[in-house]
Design a protein around this motif. Structure first.
Motif, PDB file in Angstrom:
ATOM      1  N   GLY A 106       2.380   2.390   7.376  1.00 48.83           N
ATOM      2  CA  GLY A 106       2.716   3.883   6.938  1.00 48.83           C
ATOM      3  C   GLY A 106       4.019   4.362   7.960  1.00 48.83           C
ATOM      4  N   PHE A 107       4.132   4.013   9.146  1.00 50.03           N
ATOM      5  CA  PHE A 107       5.002   4.758   9.888  1.00 50.03           C
ATOM      6  C   PHE A 107       6.036   3.943  10.502  1.00 50.03           C
ATOM      7  CE2 PHE A 107       1.198   7.486  10.587  1.00 50.03           C
ATOM      8  CZ  PHE A 107       2.001   8.696  10.251  1.00 50.03           C
ATOM      9  N   VAL A 108       5.948   2.400  10.449  1.00 49.95           N
ATOM     10  CA  VAL A 108       6.922   1.627  11.053  1.00 49.95           C
ATOM     11  C   VAL A 108       7.770   1.003   9.547  1.00 49.95           C
ATOM     12  CG1 VAL A 108       7.560  -0.905  12.071  1.00 49.95           C
ATOM     13  CG2 VAL A 108       5.621   1.128  13.025  1.00 49.95           C
ATOM     14  N   LEU A 109       6.991   0.251   8.758  1.00 51.70           N
ATOM     15  CA  LEU A 109       7.522  -0.166   7.531  1.00 51.70           C
ATOM     16  C   LEU A 109       8.127   0.831   6.520  1.00 51.70           C
ATOM     17  CD1 LEU A 109       5.238  -3.263   6.828  1.00 51.70           C
ATOM     18  CD2 LEU A 109       7.396  -3.174   7.836  1.00 51.70           C
ATOM     19  N   HIS A 110       7.369   1.775   6.388  1.00 51.24           N
ATOM     20  CA  HIS A 110       7.683   2.751   5.091  1.00 51.24           C
ATOM     21  C   HIS A 110       8.372   4.014   5.655  1.00 51.24           C
ATOM     22  CE1 HIS A 110       6.443  -0.100   2.236  1.00 51.24           C
ATOM     23  NE2 HIS A 110       5.111  -0.001   2.619  1.00 51.24           N
ATOM     24  N   GLN A 111       7.916   4.178   6.827  1.00 47.27           N
ATOM     25  CA  GLN A 111       8.535   5.458   7.696  1.00 47.27           C
ATOM     26  C   GLN A 111       8.322   6.815   7.007  1.00 47.27           C
ATOM     27  OE1 GLN A 111      12.438   4.624   8.939  1.00 47.27           O
ATOM     28  NE2 GLN A 111      11.885   2.985  10.351  1.00 47.27           N
ATOM     29  N   HIS A 112       7.552   6.894   5.854  1.00 48.80           N
ATOM     30  CA  HIS A 112       7.370   8.211   5.451  1.00 48.80           C
ATOM     31  C   HIS A 112       5.979   8.317   5.322  1.00 48.80           C
ATOM     32  CE1 HIS A 112      11.742   9.209   4.730  1.00 48.80           C
ATOM     33  NE2 HIS A 112      11.790   7.848   4.137  1.00 48.80           N
ATOM     34  N   SER A 113       5.034   7.901   5.997  1.00 50.50           N
ATOM     35  CA  SER A 113       3.557   7.883   5.864  1.00 50.50           C
ATOM     36  C   SER A 113       3.025   7.516   4.496  1.00 50.50           C
ATOM     37  CB  SER A 113       2.942   9.007   6.463  1.00 50.50           C
ATOM     38  OG  SER A 113       3.303  10.270   5.547  1.00 50.50           O
ATOM     39  N   GLU A 114       3.600   6.523   3.901  1.00 48.75           N
ATOM     40  CA  GLU A 114       3.093   5.877   2.837  1.00 48.75           C
ATOM     41  C   GLU A 114       2.698   4.451   2.790  1.00 48.75           C
ATOM     42  OE1 GLU A 114       6.757   5.720   0.253  1.00 48.75           O
ATOM     43  OE2 GLU A 114       6.761   8.004   0.184  1.00 48.75           O
ATOM     44  N   LEU A 115       1.549   4.117   2.326  1.00 49.45           N
ATOM     45  CA  LEU A 115       1.074   2.841   2.208  1.00 49.45           C
ATOM     46  C   LEU A 115       1.428   2.108   0.974  1.00 49.45           C
ATOM     47  CD1 LEU A 115      -2.619   3.687   3.874  1.00 49.45           C
ATOM     48  CD2 LEU A 115      -0.564   2.735   4.902  1.00 49.45           C
ATOM     49  N   ALA A 116       1.877   0.990   1.302  1.00 46.02           N
ATOM     50  CA  ALA A 116       2.080   0.236   0.057  1.00 46.02           C
ATOM     51  C   ALA A 116       1.402  -1.332   0.192  1.00 46.02           C
ATOM     52  CB  ALA A 116       3.577  -0.231  -0.285  1.00 46.02           C
ATOM     53  N   PHE A 117       1.511  -2.071  -0.861  1.00 41.94           N
ATOM     54  CA  PHE A 117       0.699  -3.399  -0.893  1.00 41.94           C
ATOM     55  C   PHE A 117       1.798  -4.595  -1.396  1.00 41.94           C
ATOM     56  CE2 PHE A 117      -3.044  -6.016  -1.006  1.00 41.94           C
ATOM     57  CZ  PHE A 117      -3.312  -5.774   0.397  1.00 41.94           C
ATOM     58  N   HIS A 118       2.844  -4.571  -0.861  1.00 47.64           N
ATOM     59  CA  HIS A 118       3.990  -5.521  -1.084  1.00 47.64           C
ATOM     60  C   HIS A 118       3.844  -6.668  -0.476  1.00 47.64           C
ATOM     61  CE1 HIS A 118       5.398  -2.545  -3.787  1.00 47.64           C
ATOM     62  NE2 HIS A 118       5.830  -1.729  -2.790  1.00 47.64           N
ATOM     63  N   ALA A 119       4.459  -7.701  -0.455  1.00 48.27           N
ATOM     64  CA  ALA A 119       4.483  -9.042   0.446  1.00 48.27           C
ATOM     65  C   ALA A 119       4.384  -8.676   1.930  1.00 48.27           C
ATOM     66  CB  ALA A 119       5.482  -9.979  -0.191  1.00 48.27           C
ATOM     67  N   PRO A 120       5.392  -7.750   2.461  1.00 49.87           N
ATOM     68  CA  PRO A 120       5.310  -7.801   3.827  1.00 49.87           C
ATOM     69  C   PRO A 120       4.076  -7.003   4.419  1.00 49.87           C
ATOM     70  CG  PRO A 120       7.484  -6.865   3.000  1.00 49.87           C
ATOM     71  CD  PRO A 120       6.539  -7.311   1.930  1.00 49.87           C
ATOM     72  N   ASP A 121       3.665  -5.930   3.533  1.00 50.72           N
ATOM     73  CA  ASP A 121       2.470  -5.206   3.770  1.00 50.72           C
ATOM     74  C   ASP A 121       1.081  -6.056   3.956  1.00 50.72           C
ATOM     75  OD1 ASP A 121       4.069  -3.106   3.669  1.00 50.72           O
ATOM     76  OD2 ASP A 121       3.875  -2.905   1.388  1.00 50.72           O
ATOM     77  N   ARG A 122       1.070  -7.023   2.971  1.00 47.10           N
ATOM     78  CA  ARG A 122      -0.019  -7.994   2.840  1.00 47.10           C
ATOM     79  C   ARG A 122      -0.087  -9.005   4.296  1.00 47.10           C
ATOM     80  NH1 ARG A 122       1.004  -8.019  -3.010  1.00 47.10           N
ATOM     81  NH2 ARG A 122       2.319 -10.005  -2.588  1.00 47.10           N
ATOM     82  N   THR A 123       1.264  -9.241   4.370  1.00 46.82           N
ATOM     83  CA  THR A 123       1.198 -10.368   5.410  1.00 46.82           C
ATOM     84  C   THR A 123       1.078  -9.582   6.772  1.00 46.82           C
ATOM     85  OG1 THR A 123       2.937 -11.483   4.315  1.00 46.82           O
ATOM     86  CG2 THR A 123       3.010 -11.888   6.716  1.00 46.82           C
ATOM     87  N   SER A 124       1.485  -8.386   7.144  1.00 51.78           N
ATOM     88  CA  SER A 124       1.047  -7.724   8.382  1.00 51.78           C
ATOM     89  C   SER A 124      -0.334  -7.450   8.322  1.00 51.78           C
ATOM     90  CB  SER A 124       1.888  -6.522   8.446  1.00 51.78           C
ATOM     91  OG  SER A 124       1.650  -5.564   7.592  1.00 51.78           O
ATOM     92  N   LEU A 125      -1.130  -7.116   7.229  1.00 51.91           N
ATOM     93  CA  LEU A 125      -2.688  -7.060   7.250  1.00 51.91           C
ATOM     94  C   LEU A 125      -3.125  -8.194   7.589  1.00 51.91           C
ATOM     95  CD1 LEU A 125      -4.791  -5.053   6.806  1.00 51.91           C
ATOM     96  CD2 LEU A 125      -4.707  -5.712   4.308  1.00 51.91           C
ATOM     97  N   LEU A 126      -3.027  -9.444   7.128  1.00 56.82           N
ATOM     98  CA  LEU A 126      -3.333 -10.761   7.177  1.00 56.82           C
ATOM     99  C   LEU A 126      -3.294 -10.930   8.806  1.00 56.82           C
ATOM    100  CD1 LEU A 126      -4.859 -13.266   6.326  1.00 56.82           C
ATOM    101  CD2 LEU A 126      -2.649 -14.133   5.711  1.00 56.82           C
ATOM    102  N   ILE A 127      -1.896 -10.692   9.341  1.00 57.44           N
ATOM    103  CA  ILE A 127      -1.983 -11.060  10.698  1.00 57.44           C
ATOM    104  C   ILE A 127      -2.901 -10.097  11.702  1.00 57.44           C
ATOM    105  CG2 ILE A 127      -0.158 -10.902  12.624  1.00 57.44           C
ATOM    106  CD1 ILE A 127       1.862 -11.674  10.805  1.00 57.44           C
ATOM    107  N   LEU A 128      -2.872  -8.894  11.336  1.00 53.86           N
ATOM    108  CA  LEU A 128      -3.808  -7.891  12.020  1.00 53.86           C
ATOM    109  C   LEU A 128      -5.279  -8.475  11.909  1.00 53.86           C
ATOM    110  CD1 LEU A 128      -1.715  -4.706  11.480  1.00 53.86           C
ATOM    111  CD2 LEU A 128      -1.935  -5.841  13.852  1.00 53.86           C
ATOM    112  N   LEU A 129      -5.671  -8.736  10.861  1.00 55.45           N
ATOM    113  CA  LEU A 129      -6.913  -9.358  10.461  1.00 55.45           C
ATOM    114  C   LEU A 129      -7.277 -10.426  11.238  1.00 55.45           C
ATOM    115  CD1 LEU A 129      -7.558  -8.481   6.811  1.00 55.45           C
ATOM    116  CD2 LEU A 129      -8.971  -7.496   8.729  1.00 55.45           C
ATOM    117  N   LEU A 130      -6.699 -11.347  11.557  1.00 58.26           N
ATOM    118  CA  LEU A 130      -6.374 -12.498  12.391  1.00 58.26           C
ATOM    119  C   LEU A 130      -6.667 -12.454  13.618  1.00 58.26           C
ATOM    120  CD1 LEU A 130      -4.325 -15.021  10.503  1.00 58.26           C
ATOM    121  CD2 LEU A 130      -6.602 -15.186  10.576  1.00 58.26           C
TER     122      LEU A 130
END
Length: 151
Positions: A106-130
């Protein structure tokens, strides 16, 4: 007035009471009960403190303008998630990863406190889950070694 109120009892001198508690000795047939080492305040507070840490990290990054390097910032969030997952309950490790991902996305990738679920968003979620799974796994191994050495 004296007919309406009862007279006050006479003052007695103060004598401290001595209470005798029965001495309980563990018998050979009854094992002594121990408090499990998992029950600590740090385990209960790890998740809220991790969320506060993520909020403070985002605030510091936004104030310094360091959000231009998303991969370096992701590494910081991975370290934060790993530290929280080491201290929290293993079942709450994915929640720690999700909280870190929400601040990162919300604050680093999109900087407007918006959550998205595009490819970089899914990758970062997977990395944080790992990272959370790695931290929870390492903490479980350490607890198992401690239990084996104590028992």
């Amino acid at each position: 007035m004296t007919t309406l109120h009862r007279p006050a009892p006479p003052l007695r001198p103060y004598r401290p009471r001595t209470t005798q508690f029965p001495q309980v000795r563990p018998s050979a047939t009854q094992p002594a009960q121990r408090v499990p080492p998992d029950r600590t305040l740090a385990r209960d507070l790890a998740l809220p403190l991790g969320a506060v840490g993520a909020a403070l990290l985002v605030t510091a990054l936004l104030l310094t303008g360091a959000t231009a390097h998303p991969s370096a910032v992701l590494a910081l969030f991975v370290l934060l998630t790993l530290a929280v997952a080491l201290r929290t309950r293993p079942a709450l490790a994915p929640v720690a990863a999700l909280a870190s991902w929400m601040f990162y996305d919300g604050f680093v990738l999109h900087q407007h406190s918006e959550l998205a679920f595009h490819a970089p968003d899914r990758t970062s979620l997977l990395i944080l889950l790992l990272a959370a799974a790695t931290g929870a796994g390492c903490a479980a191994v350490v607890r198992a070694v401690r239990r084996r050495s104590v028992g």
